[in-house]
Design a protein around this motif. Sequence first.
Motif, PDB file in Angstrom:
ATOM      1  N   SER A 230      36.608  12.207  -8.915  1.00  0.00           N
ATOM      2  CA  SER A 230      36.045  12.751  -7.679  1.00  0.00           C
ATOM      3  C   SER A 230      35.814  11.666  -6.664  1.00  0.00           C
ATOM      4  O   SER A 230      36.295  10.593  -6.838  1.00  0.00           O
TER       5      SER A 230
ATOM      6  N   SER B  87      32.310   9.097 -16.514  1.00  0.00           N
ATOM      7  CA  SER B  87      31.790   8.710 -15.199  1.00  0.00           C
ATOM      8  C   SER B  87      30.358   8.206 -15.333  1.00  0.00           C
ATOM      9  O   SER B  87      29.642   8.563 -16.268  1.00  0.00           O
TER      10      SER B  87
ATOM     11  N   SER C 196      34.325   8.608  -4.439  1.00  0.00           N
ATOM     12  CA  SER C 196      33.539   7.424  -4.775  1.00  0.00           C
ATOM     13  C   SER C 196      33.118   6.725  -3.505  1.00  0.00           C
ATOM     14  O   SER C 196      33.896   6.578  -2.571  1.00  0.00           O
TER      15      SER C 196
ATOM     16  N   ASP D 182      33.945  14.662 -13.110  1.00  0.00           N
ATOM     17  CA  ASP D 182      33.776  14.955 -11.685  1.00  0.00           C
ATOM     18  C   ASP D 182      33.572  16.447 -11.467  1.00  0.00           C
ATOM     19  O   ASP D 182      32.644  16.864 -10.773  1.00  0.00           O
TER      20      ASP D 182
ATOM     21  N   SER E 287      31.203   9.229  -9.394  1.00  0.00           N
ATOM     22  CA  SER E 287      31.848  10.474  -8.937  1.00  0.00           C
ATOM     23  C   SER E 287      31.480  10.748  -7.496  1.00  0.00           C
ATOM     24  O   SER E 287      30.456  10.294  -7.013  1.00  0.00           O
TER      25      SER E 287
ATOM     26  N   GLY F 266      37.138  10.157  -7.771  1.00  0.00           N
ATOM     27  CA  GLY F 266      36.375   9.022  -8.283  1.00  0.00           C
ATOM     28  C   GLY F 266      37.179   8.147  -9.210  1.00  0.00           C
ATOM     29  O   GLY F 266      37.107   6.916  -9.161  1.00  0.00           O
TER      30      GLY F 266
END
Length: 354
Positions: free
Chosen positions: A31, A279, A33, A254, A354, A70
């Motif tokens: 996802s 993550s 960042s 994410d 994330s 991410g």
Amino acid sequence: MSPAIEPPARRGFLLGGVAVGAGLLAAACTSNSSDDDPKPAAAAAAPGGDNDKPGTKVVIGFSAPAADHGWIAAIAKNAAATAKQYSDVDFKSVEPTNDINQQISAVESLIQQKVGALVLLPNDGGQLNQVARKAMDAGIPVINLDRIFPDKLSYRTWIGGDNYGMGVAAGTYIGKKLKAANTANPVIVEIQGIATLPLTQDRSKGFADALKTFGFSVTAKQDAAFTVESGTKVASNLLQAHKKIDAIWNHDDDQGIGVLAAIKEAGRKEFFMVGGAGSANAIRDIQKGDTVLEATVTYSPTMASSAIKLARLVAQGKGMSDLVEQQVPQSITLASETITKENAEKYLPLGFES
């Protein structure tokens, strides 16, 4: 846990040696960042062996998709951070893009510059296979990162994660816990990334195979496209469809942000959940213990750090110091490990935001 297109064979070399960095292969997929994320720098292990002493100056080209995820963002940051550790490396990173044609053009520009080695994470292994082969034919060794090219002549070395192993790790954790609790006919829900991708299919197969050893099977599964929004929507649907759930495996940390949001909104606490990728936010949730998330299985973006190290060794004609062979292996598969509250502190420095 990158949304990769073509997964490799699950067998490969598991590295823990000086040349690649012992800390790099222990952990962490997906996802947005933030630019102030300090984690990738921590993920790049410091030079420490004879192979890390300055040698012949090499130019390493680097190309990857746009950092709108991410995991991808951490890939780019880890690669750049590791390259900076070496005075004999000139790191040339082209503009990241999610456009296939633009990435092909970017790689062609690196070929024209006659870089010494090329680290390439393709948007699509099949569609970039030809330009990777062009680099190899020009005498530029390609380190194929994560999403594999179908033609082995298109890369010198492949390094990536173990998608099947992720499923096995998640299924083993869930199976053991349910078995220990003497749970009969458990309701096990699986939230995938993108169901049509080979990587997702490998993860699901590993999960099903592991559960089968305990006499369990997946009750329901649905894909959530690796996004927070889809994670929320899919989780909400599954929660409504199943009034009682015993365990959930979510493929991606994410999209797991959305999954956990839906679970919180529904006020459901009767089950436990395992995530995927490693993550930093997932690891922190595991440490706190205030959600249903109990564990996550790794698919580490630190592979980019290892890819830079491998590219440097290949360009300098060196092998890996912990191996007997004179040359870097052709295929390297990272282990998928399970992060729980007990070992979360060790893995947190390798987590991506994330």
